[in-house]
Design an enzyme around this catalytic site. Structure first.
Site, PDB file in Angstrom:
ATOM      1  N   ILE A  82       0.754  -1.130  -0.046  1.00  0.00           N
ATOM      2  CA  ILE A  82       0.016   0.117  -0.025  1.00  0.00           C
ATOM      3  C   ILE A  82       1.003   1.353  -0.132  1.00  0.00           C
ATOM      4  O   ILE A  82       1.930   1.314   0.778  1.00  0.00           O
ATOM      5  CB  ILE A  82      -0.891  -0.339   1.280  1.00  0.00           C
ATOM      6  CG1 ILE A  82      -2.034   0.739   1.203  1.00  0.00           C
ATOM      7  CG2 ILE A  82      -0.247   0.003   2.538  1.00  0.00           C
ATOM      8  CD1 ILE A  82      -3.079   0.532   2.161  1.00  0.00           C
ATOM      9  N   LYS A 120      -3.586   1.169  11.180  1.00  0.00           N
ATOM     10  CA  LYS A 120      -2.663   0.654  10.400  1.00  0.00           C
ATOM     11  C   LYS A 120      -2.207  -0.250  11.480  1.00  0.00           C
ATOM     12  O   LYS A 120      -1.158   0.320  11.932  1.00  0.00           O
ATOM     13  CB  LYS A 120      -1.789   1.270   9.438  1.00  0.00           C
ATOM     14  CG  LYS A 120      -0.867   0.541   8.577  1.00  0.00           C
ATOM     15  CD  LYS A 120      -0.069   1.169   7.547  1.00  0.00           C
ATOM     16  CE  LYS A 120       0.732   0.278   6.856  1.00  0.00           C
ATOM     17  NZ  LYS A 120       1.510  -0.756   7.347  1.00  0.00           N
TER      18      LYS A 120
HETATM   19  S1  IVH Z   1      -5.091  -3.027   3.474  1.00  0.00           S
HETATM   20  C1  IVH Z   1      -4.673  -3.528  -0.950  1.00  0.00           C
HETATM   21  N1  IVH Z   1      -5.760  -2.236   5.986  1.00  0.00           N
HETATM   22  O1  IVH Z   1      -0.431  -3.009   5.901  1.00  0.00           O
HETATM   23  C2  IVH Z   1      -4.846  -3.214   0.450  1.00  0.00           C
HETATM   24  N2  IVH Z   1      -3.485  -3.119   5.360  1.00  0.00           N
HETATM   25  O2  IVH Z   1       1.411  -2.452   2.925  1.00  0.00           O
HETATM   26  C3  IVH Z   1      -4.238  -4.127   1.391  1.00  0.00           C
HETATM   27  N3  IVH Z   1      -1.860  -3.226   7.259  1.00  0.00           N
HETATM   28  O3  IVH Z   1       1.275  -5.746   4.926  1.00  0.00           O
HETATM   29  C4  IVH Z   1      -3.750  -3.680   2.975  1.00  0.00           C
HETATM   30  N4  IVH Z   1      -3.406  -2.430   8.826  1.00  0.00           N
HETATM   31  O4  IVH Z   1      -0.276  -5.939   6.878  1.00  0.00           O
HETATM   32  C5  IVH Z   1      -4.701  -2.790   5.001  1.00  0.00           C
HETATM   33  N5  IVH Z   1      -6.110  -1.622   8.165  1.00  0.00           N
HETATM   34  C6  IVH Z   1      -5.190  -2.123   7.383  1.00  0.00           C
HETATM   35  C7  IVH Z   1      -4.017  -2.425   7.545  1.00  0.00           C
HETATM   36  C8  IVH Z   1      -3.249  -2.932   6.655  1.00  0.00           C
HETATM   37  C9  IVH Z   1      -2.120  -3.156   8.605  1.00  0.00           C
HETATM   38  C10 IVH Z   1      -0.757  -3.884   6.762  1.00  0.00           C
HETATM   39  C11 IVH Z   1      -0.804  -4.892   5.694  1.00  0.00           C
HETATM   40  C12 IVH Z   1       0.038  -4.851   4.897  1.00  0.00           C
HETATM   41  C13 IVH Z   1       0.481  -3.486   4.902  1.00  0.00           C
HETATM   42  C14 IVH Z   1       0.212  -2.715   3.572  1.00  0.00           C
END
Ligand code: IVH
Length: 677
Positions: A82, A120
């Protein structure tokens, strides 16, 4: 046999339901022993009829032998990363909104885009695959294309359903989310590890990763892992909700934990507000986050926006400044606290962390120094979260300079650096202590500062500079000396204007009148007697003489007073010097008549305050509730009697509504107090 099959299935459903209540919703509906009964009944039926055992039975969470490796799993849909914004202000949110609007071809006059703002989580991403409602595999993110098969470990996590909570499951549903460890669980785990002489973890993220990547599920099951769902992978035969927010609701209904700290907002403004609100709350959250995530709410718009190489255009992570950084320990010194405990403090090469420059960090005590093997000259990881005192988390062994020696507190400080008294470390105690008691100026100063603090005797203006002057100048030897001080003595101090001298005399005068018993008890600084215990003691004993005369047994009848606290109180009153000072203090102050426990109608009721009330401050509202005999607690549970909510009440209010706890506003509270007088 039909009967048995039905009974087994009914038991499984009940156990799944109660597991969900307990581990996901945090609102158990039955006692542990009632739960055990259900579990035992299922367990014995399964032993009697092994052919009825299924892989999704709640008894089958821990299975299989230790593996030698984690087989690879190719993700049906890649797990993406992301895009990240790192500014500390609002531009991250504004840039994102601007990009999204541009991509969607929106004009300024068009309506704002709707977003979901989430936390996050600082853990590791996981993909859970459910076929016909049954958990069939779980994989780490890996490189995004291929992850590791950690199914047997994931199955041990009670927060993750082995079967979806629905009678009509989709053919295929992949749920994505984060496995993480709560801070309290992390602390407990590390204590346990240290006690067993096992590896301690640097931070909750490493602990979560290390626990999930255990080859033996029998170890993982003992590790307190948690999970939040935040998205989807491959789906077949399911009506995917139209928005991300309703998707999260749907996942919650299927039995997954979804973080309640989330918001649907419109435009950049709403995102900026969320970023600011969470930033202020960050240090109080029960788990680590490294930022917030913004997502376009409409899944149709998400599809329209699509991806740019490996990252979706419809989401962005807005990070907070890291709470950890590395620096070098230049020296280890000690600080003497109010109870004489010697706290080792690392003097650091200045480092910017958690939004401030840090030059000192606590090392807690000798055991912690040993556990982390921290030495002068070491490069260490320092953590500063919110207003919490910065601490040294770990030392980086590879960067240790040659010749660095182990630090031994007692060897370095056989005598107190403040008063020269002997330093001892008693059996079973973590802290080394100065034996000087109130003879030790450091202890005396701390005791006076505590006595004068806002929640104790509230002597305005009696801060550490003034206390230094009073103690070092020989004007104050004991707490009682404070009230003997007169204007000329203050006026005679260096850098003390006449006006300030008068102010402090007035403050002393105010503080000695009509003192609530609980404050007085708290102000004495008895070891292990914090504010809450002081209040309980005041409520139960009603007057000081009764407290002073109480024996161990009577003391332990007070809520939350166990043998250790009772012993501290007895010890305090057994010290002749303390008795003398107390007598002098009681001659100097007037105590309020005690409040008797039986007289209050609010007794037994628990209140939680949230948001800002129109007229009362939080302290005032708390005082009113407690004077009426009620208790104030900080978290909402089923046992909470009332939540008192003001403006900008947040998650506590939501929680109250979820649990059906009665909510009052300020007027409602005042009315209740009036009625129960
Ligand atoms: S969405 C396509 N939502 O952040 C989007 N990711 O670089 C996919 N993460 O490795 C991720 N909290 O482990 C999303 N509320 C959240 C998140 C989250 C932590 C982490 C996830 C991923 C990284 C994204």
């Amino acid at each position: 046999m039909h009967e048995v099959i039905r009974r087994v299935e009914a038991l499984r459903q009940q156990i799944e339901h109660h597991n969900h209540q307990y581990y996901v919703l945090d609102t158990p509906q039955i006692s542990d022993s009632e739960f055990d009964q259900l579990y035992q009944e299922l367990h014995s039926l399964e032993r009697q009829y092994p052919e009825l055992v299924t892989s999704t039975s709640p008894t089958q969470r821990v299975g299989g032998k230790a593996a030698t490796e984690f087989p690879p799993i190719r993700h049906a849909i890649p797990m993406l990363s992301i895009q990240t914004e790192t500014d500390t202000e609002s531009s991250g949110a504004i840039n994102f909104d601007t990009r999204v609007r541009k991509e969607l071809g929106l004009y300024e006059r068009d309506a704002p885009v709707e977003y979901v703002a989430e936390l996050k989580f600082d853990g590791l991403a996981i993909n859970l695959r459910y076929e016909k409602g049954v958990l069939t595999s779980a994989a780490t993110r890996g490189d995004g294309e291929v992850g590791e098969d950690v199914t047997n470990n994931i199955r041990t996590m009670q927060q993750i359903p082995l079967r979806l909570l629905t009678t009509n499951p989709p053919a295929l549903l992949e749920v994505r989310g984060e496995v993480y460890m709560r801070l309290a669980d992390f602390e407990r785990l590390n204590q346990k590890q240290a006690a067993l002489g096992d590896k301690v973890f640097v931070n909750p993220r490493n602990a979560a990763a290390g626990s999930l990547r255990q080859l033996d599920p029998n170890i993982t099951v003992q590790r307190p892992l948690s999970f939040f769902a935040y998205g989807l992978g491959e789906v077949q035969g399911w009506n995917v909700p139209a928005t991300h927010s309703t998707l999260l609701d749907a996942l919650q209904n299927l039995g997954f934990p979804v973080c309640s700290e989330r918001a649907v907002t419109k435009g950049a403004e709403g995102l900026v507000a969320f970023h600011g609100r969470i930033s202020a709350q960050r240090a109080q959250l029960p788990f680590d986050i490294d930022g917030v995530v913004y997502k376009v709410n409409s899944l149709a718009l998400q599809r329209e926006l699509g991806f740019r190489s490996r990252e979706p255009r419809w989401a962005v992570a807005h990070k907070y400044p890291p709470q950890e950084a590395t620096t070098v320990i230049e020296a280890i010194e000690v600080q003497v606290g109010r109870t004489g405990a010697l706290t080792p403090v690392a003097r650091l090469k200045p480092v910017f962390v958690g939004g401030a420059t840090v030059t000192n960090a606590t090392l807690h005590n000798q055991d912690e120094i040993d556990r982390k093997d921290v030495r002068v000259g070491d490069t260490v990881v320092v953590r500063r979260a919110g207003d919490v005192i910065p601490e040294v988390l770990s030392s980086i062994a590879e960067k240790r300079p040659a010749g660095a020696v182990k630090f031994d507190l007692i060897a370095e400080y056989p005598t107190c650096p403040e008063c020269g008294s002997h330093v001892v470390r008693e059996e079973g105690e973590a802290a080394a202590r100065c034996t000087g008691g109130l003879f030790c100026p450091a202890q005396r100063k701390q005791a006076i500062l505590h006595f004068a603090s806002r929640r104790a005797m509230d002597i305005e203006g009696l801060g550490d500079k003034l206390v230094d002057q009073l103690v070092d100048g020989g004007l104050v030897h004991s707490l009682a000396d404070l009230y003997a001080l007169q204007l000329p003595q203050f006026a005679g101090l260096e850098r003390m204007a006449e006006k300030s001298a008068q102010n402090i005399v007035d403050a002393l005068e105010r503080s000695r009148k009509d003192v609530p018993l609980a404050r007085f008890i708290y102000a004495l600084g008895i070891r292990n007697v914090g504010e809450a215990t002081a209040k309980d003691l005041a409520r139960v004993f009603g007057n000081f003489d009764a407290l002073q005369a109480a024996d161990m047994e009577t003391l332990q009848q007070v809520p939350d007073v166990g043998p250790i606290v009772a012993e501290s109180i007895k010890e305090f009153f057994a010290e002749p010097h303390n008795v003398e000072v107390i007598q002098q203090l009681r001659d100097a102050v007037t105590l309020q008549a005690g409040m008797a426990i039986q007289a209050s109608k609010l007794s037994g009721l628990t209140f939680v305050l949230t948001g800002s009330l129109p007229n009362l401050t939080r302290d005032e509202a708390q005082a009113k509730i407690e004077t009426g005999g009620g208790k104030v607690s900080s978290s909402v549970s089923k046992k909470t009697s009332y939540v008192v909510a003001g403006a900008e009440a947040g998650s506590k209010l939501e929680r109250a509504k979820e649990l059906g706890v009665m909510v009052l506003d300020e007027a409602g509270l005042l009315q209740l107090l009036e009625e129960t007088k």
